[in-house]
Design a protein around this motif. Structure first.
Motif, short mmCIF file in Angstrom:
data_model
loop_
_atom_site.label_atom_id
_atom_site.label_comp_id
_atom_site.label_asym_id
_atom_site.label_seq_id
_atom_site.Cartn_x
_atom_site.Cartn_y
_atom_site.Cartn_z
N GLN A 129 0.83 -1.21 0.00
CA GLN A 129 0.00 0.00 0.00
C GLN A 129 0.87 1.27 0.00
OE1 GLN A 129 -0.07 -2.47 2.21
NE2 GLN A 129 -0.43 -1.77 4.31
N TYR A 130 2.17 1.10 0.24
CA TYR A 130 3.09 2.25 0.22
C TYR A 130 4.02 2.22 -0.99
CZ TYR A 130 1.33 3.63 4.76
OH TYR A 130 0.50 4.05 5.78
N LEU A 131 3.85 1.27 -1.88
CA LEU A 131 4.61 1.29 -3.13
C LEU A 131 4.14 2.48 -3.97
CD1 LEU A 131 4.62 -2.51 -4.05
CD2 LEU A 131 6.51 -1.15 -3.09
N THR A 132 5.01 3.00 -4.82
CA THR A 132 4.72 4.20 -5.59
C THR A 132 4.21 3.85 -6.97
OG1 THR A 132 6.39 5.47 -4.38
CG2 THR A 132 5.70 6.34 -6.52
N LEU A 133 3.08 4.45 -7.33
CA LEU A 133 2.53 4.32 -8.68
C LEU A 133 2.34 5.73 -9.23
CD1 LEU A 133 -0.32 1.64 -8.38
CD2 LEU A 133 1.97 1.32 -9.34
N LEU A 134 2.92 6.00 -10.39
CA LEU A 134 2.81 7.34 -11.01
C LEU A 134 3.18 8.43 -9.99
CD1 LEU A 134 -0.48 6.92 -13.13
CD2 LEU A 134 1.90 6.32 -13.70
N GLY A 135 4.21 8.18 -9.21
CA GLY A 135 4.74 9.20 -8.31
C GLY A 135 3.99 9.36 -7.01
N LYS A 136 3.08 8.47 -6.70
CA LYS A 136 2.22 8.63 -5.51
C LYS A 136 2.03 7.26 -4.85
CE LYS A 136 -1.23 11.37 -6.43
NZ LYS A 136 -2.56 11.85 -6.90
N GLU A 186 3.35 -8.54 -10.70
CA GLU A 186 2.85 -8.31 -12.06
C GLU A 186 1.61 -7.43 -12.10
OE1 GLU A 186 3.40 -11.19 -10.60
OE2 GLU A 186 1.76 -12.65 -10.88
N ASP A 187 1.01 -7.17 -10.93
CA ASP A 187 -0.17 -6.30 -10.88
C ASP A 187 0.21 -4.82 -10.98
OD1 ASP A 187 -1.83 -8.54 -10.50
OD2 ASP A 187 -1.47 -8.49 -8.34
N LEU A 188 1.46 -4.47 -10.67
CA LEU A 188 1.83 -3.06 -10.60
C LEU A 188 1.75 -2.37 -11.96
CD1 LEU A 188 4.74 -3.39 -8.02
CD2 LEU A 188 2.50 -2.35 -7.63
N PRO A 189 2.35 -2.93 -13.03
CA PRO A 189 2.21 -2.23 -14.33
C PRO A 189 0.78 -2.17 -14.81
CG PRO A 189 3.34 -4.35 -14.58
CD PRO A 189 3.25 -4.10 -13.12
N LEU A 190 0.00 -3.18 -14.46
CA LEU A 190 -1.41 -3.17 -14.86
C LEU A 190 -2.15 -2.05 -14.11
CD1 LEU A 190 -3.38 -4.67 -16.67
CD2 LEU A 190 -3.80 -6.30 -14.81
N ALA A 191 -1.83 -1.89 -12.85
CA ALA A 191 -2.46 -0.82 -12.07
C ALA A 191 -2.06 0.54 -12.66
CB ALA A 191 -2.06 -0.91 -10.61
N ILE A 241 -8.62 -3.47 -10.10
CA ILE A 241 -7.86 -4.66 -9.69
C ILE A 241 -7.31 -4.50 -8.28
CG2 ILE A 241 -7.19 -5.19 -12.08
CD1 ILE A 241 -4.35 -4.21 -11.34
N LYS A 242 -7.05 -5.62 -7.64
CA LYS A 242 -6.40 -5.61 -6.33
C LYS A 242 -4.91 -5.86 -6.55
CE LYS A 242 -7.13 -8.93 -3.35
NZ LYS A 242 -5.77 -9.53 -3.08
N ILE A 243 -4.08 -4.94 -6.15
CA ILE A 243 -2.64 -5.13 -6.27
C ILE A 243 -2.23 -6.20 -5.27
CG2 ILE A 243 -0.38 -4.07 -5.98
CD1 ILE A 243 -1.62 -1.42 -6.85
N THR A 244 -1.81 -7.36 -5.80
CA THR A 244 -1.48 -8.49 -4.95
C THR A 244 -0.07 -9.01 -5.21
OG1 THR A 244 -3.82 -9.13 -4.99
CG2 THR A 244 -2.24 -10.79 -4.20
N ARG A 245 0.27 -9.17 -6.49
CA ARG A 245 1.58 -9.70 -6.87
C ARG A 245 2.33 -8.68 -7.73
NH1 ARG A 245 -1.97 -14.11 -7.21
NH2 ARG A 245 -1.44 -15.79 -5.76
#
Ligand SMILES: Nc1ccn([C@@H]2O[C@H](COP(=O)(O)OP(=O)(O)OP(=O)(O)O)[C@@H](O)[C@H]2O)c(=O)n1
Ligand SMILES: C[C@](O)(CO)[C@H](O)COP(=O)(O)O
Length: 230
Positions: A25-32, A217-222, A211-215
């Motif tokens: 939940q603290y990983l960064t996606l698009l800078g946030k 491979e979900d990060l680029p999809l998110a 989607i639920k970020i779980t694994r």
């Protein structure tokens, strides 16, 4: 009197399946951070009056999020399992929420939620005595297995995948969750506690991008789905 609407975000998980150095939940996606994206999705829904974020007791990262300073956002200390964290969030609303007020529970790990889907959930369940969930129909053929052996093909018209938010009335949800957990029932979403209590929640079709970020491979999809909404 019109029912008020609250939200609980379970955000106390450790993200074992993600295998990252920090909770997902603290990983960064698009800078946030993921959690900041998720909270912003619910803050964009005017009907949501208060958001309770259930955090891990030793979460050192929360104070750095802009959401930590939003007057609509408060925190609670989560528990060992997701359902425990949800219950902690519900209990944090005890002074504010009336028995028939709405509470929507949404995973911190689902940052791609479309506010329109939340509005759709609220609109389709307005006046419903129980509540319901966002869900997706199955587009693949579904198999029941025993080990690696297929034992049946399941009628996919009767099988939907549960998403979040899951929207229920405050007191029935809190009491159902407390009783189901006390009885040792396996509760992986709010609807399963409400079903355990003998009620039949509704389904409302959501967007497949929620989607639920779980694994990993979900990060680029998110990121793909988040970019679709910018
Ligand atoms: N004790 C827990 C476990 C999970 N969650 C939250 O519930 C949501 C959905 O759970 P899941 O995807 O399983 O997250 P984790 O439990 O962190 O993942 P894992 O099972 O891979 O450890 C997440 O936002 C997670 O932070 C929580 O609040 N409290
Ligand atoms: C609540 C949920 O996201 C609905 O699909 C799912 O049950 C969470 O499961 P998890 O194993 O706690 O991620």
């Amino acid at each position: 009197m019109k029912a008020r609407c609250f939200a609980v975000i379970p955000a106390a998980g450790s993200g074992k399946r993600m295998g990252a150095a920090i909770p997902k939940q603290y990983l960064t996606l698009l800078g946030k951070p993921v959690l900041q994206h998720t909270i912003e999705r619910l803050l964009a829904v005017a009907a949501v009056e208060r958001i309770v974020v259930a955090l891990a007791a030793d979460d050192p990262r929360w104070p750095a999020l802009p959401a930590a300073f939003d007057p609509r956002v408060m925190t609670a200390i989560g528990g060992a399992e997701r359902a425990d964290s949800v219950l902690a969030g519900l209990r944090a609303l005890a002074a504010e929420a009336r028995p028939d007020d709405w509470v929507m529970v949404h995973d911190a790990a689902r940052p791609c939620l479309r506010p329109d889907d939340v509005e759709k959930l609220l609109a389709e369940l307005e006046g419903d005595p129980v509540g319901g969930i966002l869900a997706l129909p199955s587009v693949d053929t579904l198999k029941e297995v025993e080990g690696r052996d297929i034992v049946a093909t399941v009628d996919r018209s009767r099988i939907w995948r549960a998403l979040t938010p899951q929207l229920f009335r405050y007191r029935p949800l809190t009491e159902s969750l407390e009783r189901a957990l006390a009885a040792g029932a396996t509760i992986t979403d709010e609807a399963s506690a409400v079903e355990w209590a003998g009620r039949r929640p509704k389904i409302v079709e959501g967007h497949p991008g929620n989607i639920k970020i779980t694994r990993p491979e979900d990060l680029p999809l998110a990121e793909f789905y988040l970019r679709q909404q910018t």
